[in-house]
Motif scaffolding. Structure first.
Motif, PDB file in Angstrom:
ATOM      1  N   LYS A  11       1.360 -11.794 -17.424  1.00 39.26           N
ATOM      2  CA  LYS A  11       2.760 -10.785 -16.974  1.00 39.26           C
ATOM      3  C   LYS A  11       2.939 -10.734 -15.375  1.00 39.26           C
ATOM      4  N   GLU A  12       4.199 -10.087 -15.146  1.00 38.95           N
ATOM      5  CA  GLU A  12       4.445 -10.019 -13.743  1.00 38.95           C
ATOM      6  C   GLU A  12       4.449  -8.394 -13.500  1.00 38.95           C
ATOM      7  N   ALA A  13       4.517  -7.988 -12.271  1.00 33.26           N
ATOM      8  CA  ALA A  13       4.886  -6.537 -12.039  1.00 33.26           C
ATOM      9  C   ALA A  13       5.402  -6.646 -10.754  1.00 33.26           C
ATOM     10  N   GLU A  14       6.394  -5.742 -10.616  1.00 33.55           N
ATOM     11  CA  GLU A  14       7.266  -5.405  -9.290  1.00 33.55           C
ATOM     12  C   GLU A  14       6.887  -4.094  -8.714  1.00 33.55           C
ATOM     13  N   ILE A  15       6.867  -4.424  -7.552  1.00 36.00           N
ATOM     14  CA  ILE A  15       6.338  -3.191  -6.625  1.00 36.00           C
ATOM     15  C   ILE A  15       7.160  -2.844  -5.382  1.00 36.00           C
ATOM     16  N   TYR A  16       7.597  -1.904  -5.403  1.00 34.46           N
ATOM     17  CA  TYR A  16       8.855  -1.570  -4.493  1.00 34.46           C
ATOM     18  C   TYR A  16       8.119  -0.994  -3.041  1.00 34.46           C
ATOM     19  N   LEU A  17       8.402  -1.653  -1.861  1.00 35.06           N
ATOM     20  CA  LEU A  17       7.601  -0.984  -0.800  1.00 35.06           C
ATOM     21  C   LEU A  17       8.528  -1.062   0.463  1.00 35.06           C
ATOM     22  N   GLY A  18       8.137  -0.342   1.521  1.00 34.68           N
ATOM     23  CA  GLY A  18       8.815  -0.160   2.864  1.00 34.68           C
ATOM     24  C   GLY A  18       9.965   0.842   2.628  1.00 34.68           C
ATOM     25  N   PRO A  19      10.441   1.146   3.817  1.00 35.22           N
ATOM     26  CA  PRO A  19      10.102   0.053   5.062  1.00 35.22           C
ATOM     27  C   PRO A  19       8.786   0.454   5.437  1.00 35.22           C
ATOM     28  N   LEU A  20       8.147  -0.607   6.269  1.00 32.78           N
ATOM     29  CA  LEU A  20       6.927  -0.725   6.829  1.00 32.78           C
ATOM     30  C   LEU A  20       6.866  -0.740   8.203  1.00 32.78           C
ATOM     31  N   LYS A  21       6.092  -0.129   8.877  1.00 35.86           N
ATOM     32  CA  LYS A  21       6.044  -0.212  10.386  1.00 35.86           C
ATOM     33  C   LYS A  21       5.234  -1.593  10.597  1.00 35.86           C
ATOM     34  N   PRO A  22       5.697  -2.123  11.664  1.00 39.46           N
ATOM     35  CA  PRO A  22       4.608  -3.465  12.112  1.00 39.46           C
ATOM     36  C   PRO A  22       3.096  -3.224  11.894  1.00 39.46           C
ATOM     37  N   GLY A  23       2.497  -4.316  11.290  1.00 38.54           N
ATOM     38  CA  GLY A  23       1.292  -4.161  11.145  1.00 38.54           C
ATOM     39  C   GLY A  23       0.779  -4.906   9.915  1.00 38.54           C
ATOM     40  N   ASP A  24      -0.638  -4.697   9.822  1.00 41.77           N
ATOM     41  CA  ASP A  24      -1.422  -5.210   8.489  1.00 41.77           C
ATOM     42  C   ASP A  24      -1.542  -4.201   7.704  1.00 41.77           C
ATOM     43  N   TYR A  25      -1.407  -4.533   6.287  1.00 47.50           N
ATOM     44  CA  TYR A  25      -1.692  -3.464   4.948  1.00 47.50           C
ATOM     45  C   TYR A  25      -2.540  -4.403   4.008  1.00 47.50           C
ATOM     46  N   GLN A  26      -3.861  -3.889   3.825  1.00 43.56           N
ATOM     47  CA  GLN A  26      -4.781  -4.428   2.906  1.00 43.56           C
ATOM     48  C   GLN A  26      -4.621  -4.417   1.541  1.00 43.56           C
ATOM     49  N   PHE A  27      -4.754  -5.257   0.650  1.00 45.72           N
ATOM     50  CA  PHE A  27      -4.731  -5.095  -0.676  1.00 45.72           C
ATOM     51  C   PHE A  27      -5.818  -5.720  -1.432  1.00 45.72           C
ATOM     52  N   PHE A  28      -6.206  -5.232  -2.566  1.00 47.09           N
ATOM     53  CA  PHE A  28      -7.310  -5.863  -3.347  1.00 47.09           C
ATOM     54  C   PHE A  28      -7.349  -5.784  -4.709  1.00 47.09           C
ATOM     55  N   ASP A  29      -8.171  -6.230  -5.720  1.00 49.35           N
ATOM     56  CA  ASP A  29      -8.303  -6.204  -6.945  1.00 49.35           C
ATOM     57  C   ASP A  29      -9.584  -5.512  -7.302  1.00 49.35           C
ATOM     58  N   ASP A  30      -9.906  -4.430  -7.828  1.00 50.19           N
ATOM     59  CA  ASP A  30     -10.990  -3.990  -8.176  1.00 50.19           C
ATOM     60  C   ASP A  30     -11.779  -4.719  -9.197  1.00 50.19           C
ATOM     61  N   PHE A  31     -11.134  -5.465 -10.076  1.00 50.76           N
ATOM     62  CA  PHE A  31     -11.784  -6.083 -11.171  1.00 50.76           C
ATOM     63  C   PHE A  31     -12.535  -7.587 -10.523  1.00 50.76           C
ATOM     64  N   HIS A  32     -11.734  -8.174  -9.283  1.00 51.02           N
ATOM     65  CA  HIS A  32     -12.319  -9.191  -9.094  1.00 51.02           C
ATOM     66  C   HIS A  32     -12.563  -8.941  -7.454  1.00 51.02           C
ATOM     67  N   PRO A  33     -13.877  -8.867  -7.139  1.00 50.45           N
ATOM     68  CA  PRO A  33     -14.191  -8.812  -5.656  1.00 50.45           C
ATOM     69  C   PRO A  33     -13.719  -9.740  -4.474  1.00 50.45           C
ATOM     70  N   ARG A  34     -13.601 -10.940  -4.997  1.00 53.75           N
ATOM     71  CA  ARG A  34     -12.955 -12.077  -4.147  1.00 53.75           C
ATOM     72  C   ARG A  34     -11.516 -11.991  -4.007  1.00 53.75           C
ATOM     73  N   ALA A  35     -10.978 -11.137  -4.700  1.00 57.54           N
ATOM     74  CA  ALA A  35      -9.379 -11.012  -4.786  1.00 57.54           C
ATOM     75  C   ALA A  35      -9.036  -9.984  -3.693  1.00 57.54           C
ATOM     76  N   THR A  36      -8.884 -10.383  -2.386  1.00 59.94           N
ATOM     77  CA  THR A  36      -8.240  -9.675  -1.450  1.00 59.94           C
ATOM     78  C   THR A  36      -7.118 -10.312  -0.682  1.00 59.94           C
TER      79      THR A  36
END
Length: 109
Positions: free
Chosen positions: A78-103
């Motif tokens: 499946k796929e998911a759409e996530i609506y975001l922004g507007p974001l200020k310049p910079g880095d925004y971290q994301f991860f997967d709780d189920f898979h520790p290597r997925a960041t």
């Protein structure tokens, strides 16, 4: 005569709201082999956008970000759409709780 001004104002507001509702869609992030691909996603700063995440694995994945205040489980195939922004310049971290290597990082430039 007043109704012409009202009609113009309504048309202008409607056009503006339609433009704000449309968000750019970035190339999808793929979840494959227990990782996000790509793991760095560059997006334009100060712009609304839609992030699409496709789960190509055989088990659920999760897109989670404390920086973005988002959490979404994506079932296999499946796929998911996530609506975001507007974001200020910079880095925004994301991860997967189920898979520790997925960041990953969303980099607004």
């Amino acid at each position: 005569m007043l109704w012409k001004h009202s009609l113009r104002a309504f048309a202008a507001i409607w056009a503006l709201s339609a433009m704000l509702a449309v968000a750019d869609t970035q190339p999808p992030i793929l979840f494959k082999d227990g990782r996000f691909q790509p793991d760095v996603v560059k997006v334009p700063a100060n712009t609304r956008f839609t992030l699409v995440i496709k789960n190509l694995d055989s088990e659920p994945s999760e897109f989670e970000s404390f920086d973005l205040n988002r959490e979404k489980i994506i079932n296999p195939g499946k796929e998911a759409e996530i609506y975001l922004g507007p974001l200020k310049p910079g880095d925004y971290q994301f991860f997967d709780d189920f898979h520790p290597r997925a960041t990953g990082v969303i980099r607004a430039e």
